[in-house]
Design an enzyme around this catalytic site. Structure first.
Site, PDB file in Angstrom:
ATOM      1  CB  SER A  72      37.971  79.623  22.347  1.00 15.85           C
ATOM      2  OG  SER A  72      37.575  78.272  22.507  1.00 15.85           O
ATOM      3  CG  ASP A  76      35.036  73.001  21.303  1.00 13.63           C
ATOM      4  OD1 ASP A  76      34.557  71.890  21.562  1.00 13.63           O
ATOM      5  OD2 ASP A  76      34.920  73.998  22.031  1.00 13.63           O
TER       6      ASP A  76
HETATM    7  N1  LIG Z   1      34.531  87.896  20.277  1.00 12.98           N
HETATM    8  C1  LIG Z   1      35.735  87.558  20.749  1.00 12.98           C
HETATM    9  N2  LIG Z   1      36.769  88.404  20.657  1.00 12.98           N
HETATM   10  C2  LIG Z   1      37.975  88.063  21.119  1.00 12.98           C
HETATM   11  N3  LIG Z   1      38.267  86.894  21.717  1.00 12.98           N
HETATM   12  C3  LIG Z   1      37.285  86.007  21.843  1.00 12.98           C
HETATM   13  C4  LIG Z   1      35.966  86.284  21.368  1.00 12.98           C
HETATM   14  N4  LIG Z   1      35.195  85.222  21.630  1.00 12.98           N
HETATM   15  C5  LIG Z   1      35.987  84.333  22.259  1.00 12.98           C
HETATM   16  N5  LIG Z   1      37.236  84.776  22.384  1.00 12.98           N
HETATM   17  C6  LIG Z   1      38.340  84.079  23.048  1.00 12.98           C
HETATM   18  O1  LIG Z   1      37.850  82.818  23.517  1.00 12.98           O
HETATM   19  C7  LIG Z   1      37.874  82.771  24.959  1.00 12.98           C
HETATM   20  C8  LIG Z   1      36.691  81.972  25.473  1.00 12.98           C
HETATM   21  O2  LIG Z   1      36.893  80.609  25.131  1.00 12.98           O
HETATM   22  P1  LIG Z   1      36.497  79.384  26.049  1.00 12.98           P
HETATM   23  O3  LIG Z   1      36.836  79.687  27.474  1.00 12.98           O
HETATM   24  O4  LIG Z   1      37.041  78.151  25.439  1.00 12.98           O
HETATM   25  O5  LIG Z   1      34.920  79.361  25.963  1.00 12.98           O
HETATM   26  P2  LIG Z   1      33.973  78.940  24.777  1.00 12.98           P
HETATM   27  O6  LIG Z   1      34.812  78.385  23.700  1.00 12.98           O
HETATM   28  O7  LIG Z   1      33.052  77.950  25.385  1.00 12.98           O
HETATM   29  O8  LIG Z   1      33.216  80.155  24.375  1.00 12.98           O
HETATM   30  C9  LIG Z   1      37.877  84.228  25.364  1.00 12.98           C
HETATM   31  O9  LIG Z   1      38.462  84.391  26.647  1.00 12.98           O
HETATM   32  C10 LIG Z   1      38.741  84.856  24.278  1.00 12.98           C
HETATM   33  O10 LIG Z   1      40.103  84.612  24.500  1.00 12.98           O
HETATM   34  C1  LIG Z   2      35.480  70.553  27.906  1.00 13.25           C
HETATM   35  C2  LIG Z   2      35.786  70.379  26.423  1.00 13.25           C
HETATM   36  O1  LIG Z   2      35.509  69.020  26.066  1.00 13.25           O
HETATM   37  C3  LIG Z   2      34.879  71.275  25.567  1.00 13.25           C
HETATM   38  C4  LIG Z   2      35.011  72.754  25.811  1.00 13.25           C
HETATM   39  O2  LIG Z   2      34.059  73.467  25.035  1.00 13.25           O
HETATM   40  P1  LIG Z   2      33.896  75.055  25.183  1.00 13.25           P
HETATM   41  O3  LIG Z   2      35.226  75.672  24.955  1.00 13.25           O
HETATM   42  O4  LIG Z   2      33.375  75.308  26.557  1.00 13.25           O
HETATM   43  O5  LIG Z   2      32.909  75.423  24.119  1.00 13.25           O
HETATM   44  C5  LIG Z   2      37.265  70.657  26.197  1.00 13.25           C
HETATM   45  C6  LIG Z   2      37.766  70.243  24.819  1.00 13.25           C
HETATM   46  O6  LIG Z   2      37.211  69.296  24.225  1.00 13.25           O
HETATM   47  O7  LIG Z   2      38.758  70.819  24.370  1.00 13.25           O
HETATM   48 MG   LIG Z   3      36.431  77.005  23.898  1.00 12.95          MG
END
Ligand SMILES: Nc1ncnc2c1ncn2[C@@H]1O[C@H](COP(=O)(O)OP(=O)(O)O)[C@@H](O)[C@H]1O
Ligand SMILES: C[C@@](O)(CCOP(=O)(O)O)CC(=O)O
Ligand SMILES: [Mg+2]
Length: 327
Positions: free
Chosen positions: A120, A164
């Site tokens: 994200s 992040d």
């Molecule tokens: N390749 C992508 N295309 C579109 N949206 C994305 C993509 N990768 C991530 N996202 C957005 O980020 C979200 C995931 O973020 P999050 O739940 O914080 O997990 P993380 O940051 O750990 O991967 C997805 O639901 C989407 O909204």
């Molecule tokens: C749980 C947390 O500390 C990290 C989340 O990381 P990710 O979106 O899962 O990569 C939330 C934040 O710092 O915003």
């Molecule tokens: Mg995230």
């Protein structure tokens, strides 16, 4: 047409606790999200996101108010999935003073979604850079990081740290404590990542920790203990002491587990890494499912993950010194 990319990250230490003002140390890794923004004649937003887990789709809509995606999934799910892109575009419009700017956005990413590798943040950081550059405005890295934080904060309903987004914007290893974000020196770290093929819901997991903290004083103390552990970890990092780093990562995983954010498959992969001789291993990011990170200079962990039930993929990742960039 402008393309920008930004890296994903792993947390060496401190996720979750960082939301409550404790320090955390994430490190950017060599897997990127690429966002292309092309200015449209109208003010609409068209998003093409092949890698989004909703099976590859294209959404066309004009804004938050009347979104009518042309896909066969529930609108709620689509809104949740597209929230980060919407928020990135809003930040880009605000930064360039162009509230009516419309874009065709294309996203390609090597970072699994919702798996703790900061997909994200990478999408938001690269999205803000691509859209602002497309409008002829060059923001500094600090401003991109700050605006990306505000976007994540909004989507995660007020529950986000700067970790992040700052890490993805600047690259390298960083230290974040509340508003204070800085780059730190790090030796070459032999990261091995295990991915269970699943995902966790960041907002839900953060809310769960918040509830535990409010309900049990010892859960609040656990969060503070993670802060103490991170400070110890910073010293080990400065000394390049991989063994000590590993021991502290193991400890950090235990504390995260007690806060309810691990899962059976994450625990299995953590134990597979430890049994294979890794210096240490922990879940990374929000948890619930997704990825673990281990420190192992040998091939042991990577090959053990190949035989671990519940592990879909094990791979090595380099620390990436480069943050957001125009491609
Ligand atoms: N390749 C992508 N295309 C579109 N949206 C994305 C993509 N990768 C991530 N996202 C957005 O980020 C979200 C995931 O973020 P999050 O739940 O914080 O997990 P993380 O940051 O750990 O991967 C997805 O639901 C989407 O909204
Ligand atoms: C749980 C947390 O500390 C990290 C989340 O990381 P990710 O979106 O899962 O990569 C939330 C934040 O710092 O915003
Ligand atoms: Mg995230």
């Amino acid at each position: 047409m402008t393309t920008a990319s930004a890296p994903g990250k792993v947390y060496l230490f401190g996720e979750h606790a960082v939301v409550y003002g404790e320090p955390a140390v994430p490190s950017a890794i060599s897997r990127r999200a690429r966002v292309t923004a092309e200015r449209r004649a109208d003010s609409r937003l068209r998003v093409h996101a092949e890698d989004l887990s909703l099976d590859g789709f294209t959404v066309e809509y004009s804004g938050e108010t009347d979104s009518t995606p042309d896909v066969d999934v529930s609108p709620g799910l689509v809104r949740a999935a597209m929230g980060y892109v919407d928020a990135a575009v809003s930040q880009a419009r605000e930064a360039t003073d162009a509230p009516e700017a419309g874009f065709d956005i294309t996203i390609e990413s090597e970072i699994p979604l919702g798996a703790g590798l900061g997909s994200s943040a990478a999408v938001v950081v690269a999205g803000i850079e691509a859209a602002t550059r497309e409008l002829g405005v060059e923001l500094g890295t600090e401003e991109i990081a700050d605006r990306a934080y505000r976007a994540e904060h909004e989507v995660q309903e007020g529950q986000a740290s700067r970790a992040d987004t700052f890490c993805s914007a600047t690259g390298g290893a960083v230290r974040v404590e509340g508003e204070d974000c800085r780059a730190i020196e790090a030796p070459d770290l032999p990261f091995v990542i295990g991915f269970d093929g699943g995902a966790g819901d960041t907002g839900e997991l953060v809310a769960g920790v918040r509830e535990l903290r409010e309900r049990y004083p010892f859960a609040a103390s656990t969060v503070e203990t993670i802060g103490d552990l991170v400070r110890q970890g910073e010293r080990a990092l400065a000394e390049g002491d991989l063994e000590e780093l590993g021991t502290l990562m193991d400890f950090n995983h235990g504390l995260l587990s007690s806060l309810g954010v691990s899962s059976r498959s994450l625990d299995r992969m953590v134990w597979a890494a430890r049994d294979a001789g890794a210096h240490g291993a922990k879940l990374t990011g929000a948890g619930g499912g997704g990825c673990i990170v281990a420190l192992d200079p040998t091939d042991g962990t990577e090959s053990a993950l190949g035989f671990t039930p519940g592990c879909e993929e094990g791979f090595r990742a380099e620390l990436d010194d480069e943050g957001v960039r125009v491609e």
